[in-house]
Design an enzyme around this catalytic site. Structure first.
Site, short mmCIF file in Angstrom:
data_model
loop_
_atom_site.label_atom_id
_atom_site.label_comp_id
_atom_site.label_asym_id
_atom_site.label_seq_id
_atom_site.Cartn_x
_atom_site.Cartn_y
_atom_site.Cartn_z
N CYS A 91 9.40 5.33 10.08
CA CYS A 91 10.03 4.08 10.12
C CYS A 91 9.68 3.48 11.60
CB CYS A 91 11.15 4.12 9.53
SG CYS A 91 11.33 4.61 7.87
N HIS A 358 10.62 -3.81 3.99
CA HIS A 358 10.60 -2.70 5.15
C HIS A 358 9.07 -2.29 4.86
CE1 HIS A 358 10.96 0.46 7.66
NE2 HIS A 358 11.37 1.44 6.95
N CYS A 388 16.13 4.01 12.40
CA CYS A 388 16.34 5.31 11.73
C CYS A 388 15.10 5.94 11.47
CB CYS A 388 17.33 5.57 10.78
SG CYS A 388 17.11 4.54 9.22
N GLY A 390 12.64 8.93 9.41
CA GLY A 390 12.34 10.22 8.64
C GLY A 390 12.55 11.53 9.50
#
Length: 402
Positions: A91, A358, A388, A390
């Protein structure tokens, strides 16, 4: 060490990540190309001056594989001399792409570059490329793998965030996003995506639902309860966190990030290059950081990454005017606010991914642009962007308005 400055940024609207979404007919290469064209044309750039383009792509599979950045550069009509690379840190990829280009400027290896990202989640579904971490039993067992939604619910359970808390946060995201569009806060940075004839396909984020009511959110079923109980992932997470007796599954489709398509780009370079090319710097990049955290709970990286970036910049939380954190799940933002003691009035003031969506590879670059625009609108000076990531990571970048 040289300084890296942001001269401009643009993004596409976010289209619903489904076959009837507004951007489904446009492949990722063309989405990225339209962003690159806009950056060139808005700034009257000789594209040969761009030393590198880096784009984040989180699902590098099929039409999003094999370094789509390079054909996007060529499709945009840039000089043949401009190289391109594609990167994936889940992300945070779009933010990492900007940071990577900024680092090369700081090191004196580039004068002008573009960092950003693209993702067409309607055409290349999330997870299409596979994952040894999630699918190889030996790796999953050794690392106590659990899906992100389990981690989000575990954060909520450990910190005492109720279903009402996460729904209330989601409602505020919708309302803030709607207000931002109504007040024209995105108008200078969102470019319309056009078809082959130049007719607009999408001019506005289409995932948001600003008329959402509390009862609408309350009616949704928990999204991760079944995989947690029947799939066995709750038990895996609870072995890692024995302080919790049972995971409360509070996240739904309404308080988690939306699946969308989109692209974004940020033009960065040295002050000298800007002067030579007639580019006005809008902000400088003060610092950036990435960090690893526990992969099982997975989503707690933003706070330590932010603290590391603050330390590198010689700053504290009190020195930051605005925070922008990707709304992967409502509990991620609530936890960040709790750990860093940040009031809601300083973070995600124009909504976030719960309302807007997103687009995995592009989100980090979008957040950076959004918070820069808001600094300029409000007269603020400093901002911190974080996501954040993965497999248990976090990324953060601090900018200071010029």
């Amino acid at each position: 060490m040289a300084q890296a400055y942001i001269f401009d940024h643009v993004r596409t609207p976010r289209g619903r990540g489904r076959p009837n979404g507004g951007l489904h007919a446009v492949n990722s290469t063309e989405l990225a190309a339209q962003v690159l064209r806009a950056l060139r044309d808005r700034n009257q750039l000789d594209s040969a001056e761009v030393g590198e383009v880096a784009l984040g792509v989180v699902t590098p599979f099929g039409e999003q594989g094999s370094n789509l950045t390079r054909p996007a550069i060529l499709m945009a009509g840039y000089a043949e001399s401009v190289p391109g690379l594609q990167l994936d840190r889940a992300c945070s990829s779009g933010l990492d792409a900007v940071n990577m280009m900024a680092a090369q400027v700081m090191a004196g290896q580039l004068d002008l570059a573009i960092g950003g990202g693209v993702e067409s989640m309607s055409r290349v579904p999330m997870g299409s490329q596979g994952s040894a971490w999630a699918r190889d039993p030996a790796i999953a067992y050794a690392t106590a793998f659990a899906p992100q939604g389990i981690g989000a619910d575990l954060i909520a359970t450990r910190s005492g965030f109720s279903r009402d808390d996460v729904d209330a946060y989601a409602l505020a995201s919708q309302q803030r996003a709607g207000r931002a569009w109504d007040e024209g806060r995105f108008k200078n940075s969102v470019i319309p995506v056009v078809d082959a004839l130049g007719f607009p396909l999408l001019e506005r984020d289409e995932h948001m639902r600003p008329q959402t009511r509390p009862e609408d959110l309350a009616s949704l079923q928990p999204a991760f309860a079944q995989m947690g109980t029947l799939g066995g992932y709750d038990a895996i997470a609870l072995q890692k966190y024995p302080d919790v007796f049972e995971i409360e599954h509070v996240h739904t489709a309404g308080n988690s990030s939306g699946i969308v398509d989109g692209a974004a780009g940020v033009l960065v370079g040295s002050l000298e290059a800007g002067k030579r090319l007639g580019l006005k710097p809008r902000a400088r990049i003060r610092s950036f950081a990435t960090i690893g955290t526990d992969p099982t709970i997975m989503l707690t990286g933003p706070a330590p990454a932010s603290l590391r970036a603050l330390q590198r910049a010689g700053m504290t939380v009190a020195d930051i005017d605005l925070f922008e954190l990707n709304e992967a799940f409502a509990s991620v933002v609530l936890e960040y606010m709790r750990v860093l003691d940040i009031g809601h009035e300083r973070i995600n003031v124009n909504g976030g991914a719960i309302a807007l969506g997103h687009p995995l590879g592009a989100t980090g670059a979008m957040l950076l642009g959004t918070v820069l625009d808001e600094l300029e609108r409000t007269g603020g000076s400093t901002a911190l962007v974080s996501l954040c990531v993965g497999i248990g990571m976090g990324a953060a970048t601090i900018i200071e308005r010029v």
